[in-house]
Design a protein around this motif. Structure first.
Motif, PDB file in Angstrom:
ATOM      1  N   VAL A 196      79.525  30.081  23.959  1.00  0.00           N
ATOM      2  CA  VAL A 196      78.690  28.954  24.373  1.00  0.00           C
ATOM      3  C   VAL A 196      78.104  28.327  23.116  1.00  0.00           C
ATOM      4  O   VAL A 196      77.571  29.037  22.253  1.00  0.00           O
ATOM      5  N   GLY A 197      78.210  27.021  22.995  1.00  0.00           N
ATOM      6  CA  GLY A 197      77.609  26.306  21.876  1.00  0.00           C
ATOM      7  C   GLY A 197      76.304  25.660  22.289  1.00  0.00           C
ATOM      8  O   GLY A 197      76.220  25.044  23.359  1.00  0.00           O
ATOM      9  N   VAL A 198      75.289  25.791  21.454  1.00  0.00           N
ATOM     10  CA  VAL A 198      73.977  25.220  21.746  1.00  0.00           C
ATOM     11  C   VAL A 198      73.536  24.399  20.542  1.00  0.00           C
ATOM     12  O   VAL A 198      73.419  24.927  19.431  1.00  0.00           O
ATOM     13  N   ARG A 199      73.305  23.123  20.769  1.00  0.00           N
ATOM     14  CA  ARG A 199      72.866  22.275  19.663  1.00  0.00           C
ATOM     15  C   ARG A 199      71.424  22.597  19.316  1.00  0.00           C
ATOM     16  O   ARG A 199      70.564  22.708  20.197  1.00  0.00           O
ATOM     17  N   GLY A 200      71.166  22.772  18.018  1.00  0.00           N
ATOM     18  CA  GLY A 200      69.801  23.067  17.612  1.00  0.00           C
ATOM     19  C   GLY A 200      69.691  23.258  16.117  1.00  0.00           C
ATOM     20  O   GLY A 200      70.676  23.537  15.428  1.00  0.00           O
TER      21      GLY A 200
ATOM     22  N   ALA B 287      87.113  38.014  19.105  1.00  0.00           N
ATOM     23  CA  ALA B 287      88.321  38.844  19.110  1.00  0.00           C
ATOM     24  C   ALA B 287      88.008  40.315  19.353  1.00  0.00           C
ATOM     25  O   ALA B 287      88.830  41.047  19.911  1.00  0.00           O
ATOM     26  N   GLU B 288      86.803  40.722  18.953  1.00  0.00           N
ATOM     27  CA  GLU B 288      86.401  42.121  19.128  1.00  0.00           C
ATOM     28  C   GLU B 288      85.693  42.366  20.452  1.00  0.00           C
ATOM     29  O   GLU B 288      85.118  43.434  20.671  1.00  0.00           O
ATOM     30  N   GLY B 289      85.694  41.352  21.339  1.00  0.00           N
ATOM     31  CA  GLY B 289      85.218  41.572  22.694  1.00  0.00           C
ATOM     32  C   GLY B 289      83.829  41.073  23.012  1.00  0.00           C
ATOM     33  O   GLY B 289      83.352  41.255  24.131  1.00  0.00           O
ATOM     34  N   ALA B 290      83.150  40.430  22.049  1.00  0.00           N
ATOM     35  CA  ALA B 290      81.785  39.966  22.289  1.00  0.00           C
ATOM     36  C   ALA B 290      81.769  38.638  23.040  1.00  0.00           C
ATOM     37  O   ALA B 290      82.718  37.849  22.967  1.00  0.00           O
ATOM     38  N   PHE B 291      80.676  38.404  23.760  1.00  0.00           N
ATOM     39  CA  PHE B 291      80.358  37.064  24.262  1.00  0.00           C
ATOM     40  C   PHE B 291      79.410  36.450  23.248  1.00  0.00           C
ATOM     41  O   PHE B 291      78.367  37.040  22.949  1.00  0.00           O
ATOM     42  N   VAL B 292      79.764  35.281  22.703  1.00  0.00           N
ATOM     43  CA  VAL B 292      79.088  34.750  21.523  1.00  0.00           C
ATOM     44  C   VAL B 292      78.431  33.404  21.802  1.00  0.00           C
ATOM     45  O   VAL B 292      79.062  32.495  22.366  1.00  0.00           O
ATOM     46  N   TYR B 293      77.191  33.294  21.410  1.00  0.00           N
ATOM     47  CA  TYR B 293      76.484  32.012  21.363  1.00  0.00           C
ATOM     48  C   TYR B 293      76.480  31.529  19.921  1.00  0.00           C
ATOM     49  O   TYR B 293      76.159  32.313  19.006  1.00  0.00           O
ATOM     50  N   ILE B 294      76.827  30.266  19.699  1.00  0.00           N
ATOM     51  CA  ILE B 294      76.732  29.677  18.363  1.00  0.00           C
ATOM     52  C   ILE B 294      75.824  28.456  18.418  1.00  0.00           C
ATOM     53  O   ILE B 294      75.743  27.777  19.433  1.00  0.00           O
ATOM     54  N   THR B 295      75.130  28.219  17.316  1.00  0.00           N
ATOM     55  CA  THR B 295      74.310  27.015  17.215  1.00  0.00           C
ATOM     56  C   THR B 295      74.812  26.145  16.070  1.00  0.00           C
ATOM     57  O   THR B 295      75.465  26.619  15.138  1.00  0.00           O
ATOM     58  N   GLY B 296      74.499  24.871  16.174  1.00  0.00           N
ATOM     59  CA  GLY B 296      74.815  23.913  15.120  1.00  0.00           C
ATOM     60  C   GLY B 296      73.984  22.668  15.316  1.00  0.00           C
ATOM     61  O   GLY B 296      73.516  22.391  16.430  1.00  0.00           O
ATOM     62  N   ARG B 297      73.827  21.914  14.243  1.00  0.00           N
ATOM     63  CA  ARG B 297      72.965  20.722  14.322  1.00  0.00           C
ATOM     64  C   ARG B 297      73.702  19.474  14.791  1.00  0.00           C
ATOM     65  O   ARG B 297      73.068  18.512  15.230  1.00  0.00           O
ATOM     66  N   ARG B 298      75.044  19.479  14.703  1.00  0.00           N
ATOM     67  CA  ARG B 298      75.828  18.288  15.028  1.00  0.00           C
ATOM     68  C   ARG B 298      76.737  18.569  16.229  1.00  0.00           C
ATOM     69  O   ARG B 298      77.553  19.493  16.196  1.00  0.00           O
ATOM     70  N   GLN B 299      76.594  17.754  17.262  1.00  0.00           N
ATOM     71  CA  GLN B 299      77.284  18.008  18.520  1.00  0.00           C
ATOM     72  C   GLN B 299      78.798  17.985  18.372  1.00  0.00           C
ATOM     73  O   GLN B 299      79.505  18.813  18.968  1.00  0.00           O
ATOM     74  N   ALA B 300      79.325  17.048  17.602  1.00  0.00           N
ATOM     75  CA  ALA B 300      80.781  16.936  17.467  1.00  0.00           C
ATOM     76  C   ALA B 300      81.367  18.206  16.848  1.00  0.00           C
ATOM     77  O   ALA B 300      82.397  18.721  17.312  1.00  0.00           O
ATOM     78  N   GLU B 301      80.716  18.713  15.794  1.00  0.00           N
ATOM     79  CA  GLU B 301      81.193  19.942  15.158  1.00  0.00           C
ATOM     80  C   GLU B 301      81.022  21.143  16.090  1.00  0.00           C
ATOM     81  O   GLU B 301      81.868  22.046  16.115  1.00  0.00           O
ATOM     82  N   LEU B 302      79.953  21.140  16.855  1.00  0.00           N
ATOM     83  CA  LEU B 302      79.717  22.230  17.811  1.00  0.00           C
ATOM     84  C   LEU B 302      80.804  22.240  18.879  1.00  0.00           C
ATOM     85  O   LEU B 302      81.376  23.295  19.200  1.00  0.00           O
ATOM     86  N   ASP B 303      81.129  21.075  19.404  1.00  0.00           N
ATOM     87  CA  ASP B 303      82.166  20.981  20.428  1.00  0.00           C
ATOM     88  C   ASP B 303      83.518  21.436  19.883  1.00  0.00           C
ATOM     89  O   ASP B 303      84.284  22.124  20.568  1.00  0.00           O
ATOM     90  N   ALA B 304      83.825  21.035  18.653  1.00  0.00           N
ATOM     91  CA  ALA B 304      85.103  21.413  18.040  1.00  0.00           C
ATOM     92  C   ALA B 304      85.182  22.929  17.851  1.00  0.00           C
ATOM     93  O   ALA B 304      86.241  23.544  18.068  1.00  0.00           O
TER      94      ALA B 304
END
Length: 252
Positions: free
Chosen positions: A58-62, A31-48
């Motif tokens: 961009v979501g990256v599983r890891g 919301a403040e204008g950043a391009f954000v990468y997020i990580t998570g261990r579970r693909q379904a939660e990452l996609d959601a």
């Protein structure tokens, strides 16, 4: 969500960004204008989470305790963006046992994710960080308080608070600001998963609320706003601190 574009044009990485404080911070950053990468261990939660956040993410599983996964995340950011302006090392777990029941696995899992994961997330991201970048580490009030059954978890968070100090010294020549955020009890999926049955969860929350001077649990976005402060030029003369977002729980 009223915004002022305080992160316009900035590239950010949030580990453990699929729920709770990590997800709320990702929402704030986008919301403040950043391009954000997020990580998570579970693909379904990452996609959601990516679907919820919309564009500019961009979501990256890891798993942060897996150095090869960290290498993959950093390589992707280098390839796509070439730099990283803000790093929020948020990923962590909490497990509770009395000292006489602590096992090697209980110890290893929490130190591997919470401490080792934080150390190598920061180390591997450093080549992408320009001078003057911002790093925020996820600590907790448990690093300052002696709560029942939390010795190993609390020790990991005390270590992270220490890292904010030492890395502030290590990185002073590059003017990279390293700060720690220490939440109190926050209404998150992680909190709801700690105590077992719905009745036990309600009792646990009531105990927490009773210890908070403001008389309530915090919201994930309240912590996210504090992280945003540490990530932006609003905190340009703030380095090496532990910012408590705890309703006063660890303060009085």
């Amino acid at each position: 969500m009223a915004t002022s574009q305080k992160l316009a044009g900035k590239i950010a990485l949030i580990t453990g960004g699929t729920s709770g404080i990590g997800l709320a911070t990702a929402q704030r950053f986008v919301a403040e204008g950043a391009f954000v990468y997020i990580t998570g261990r579970r693909q379904a939660e990452l996609d959601a989470a990516v679907q919820l956040l919309g564009q500019s993410v961009v979501g990256v599983r890891g798993d942060v305790s897996n150095l090869a996964d960290l290498d993959r995340v950093v390589a992707l950011i280098r390839e796509q963006q070439g730099r990283l302006d803000v790093l929020f090392a948020n990923a962590g777990i909490a497990e509770f046992l009395p000292i006489d029941a602590v096992t090697e696995n209980h110890y290893d899992q929490q130190f591997d994710i919470n401490v080792k994961g934080t150390v190598f997330t920061v180390q591997k991201a450093l080549p992408l960080l320009p001078d003057g970048a911002a790093i925020v580490l996820m600590s907790s009030i448990v690093g300052s308080k002696g709560s029942d059954n939390s010795s190993i978890y609390s020790a990991t968070k005390a270590a992270i608070r220490s890292l904010a100090r030492t890395w502030t010294s290590d990185l002073k020549a590059r003017r990279i600001r390293v700060n720690a955020i220490s939440p109190g009890p926050i209404e998150t999926p992680g909190l709801n998963n700690l105590a077992g049955t719905p009745e036990q969860v309600a009792q646990f929350k009531a105990q927490m609320v009773g210890a908070v001077p403001l008389g309530r649990l915090g919201e994930a976005d309240e912590v996210a706003k504090a992280v945003l402060f540490l990530a932006t030029d609003d905190s340009s003369y703030v380095a090496g601190v532990e910012l408590f977002a705890d309703g006063g729980m660890a303060q009085v």
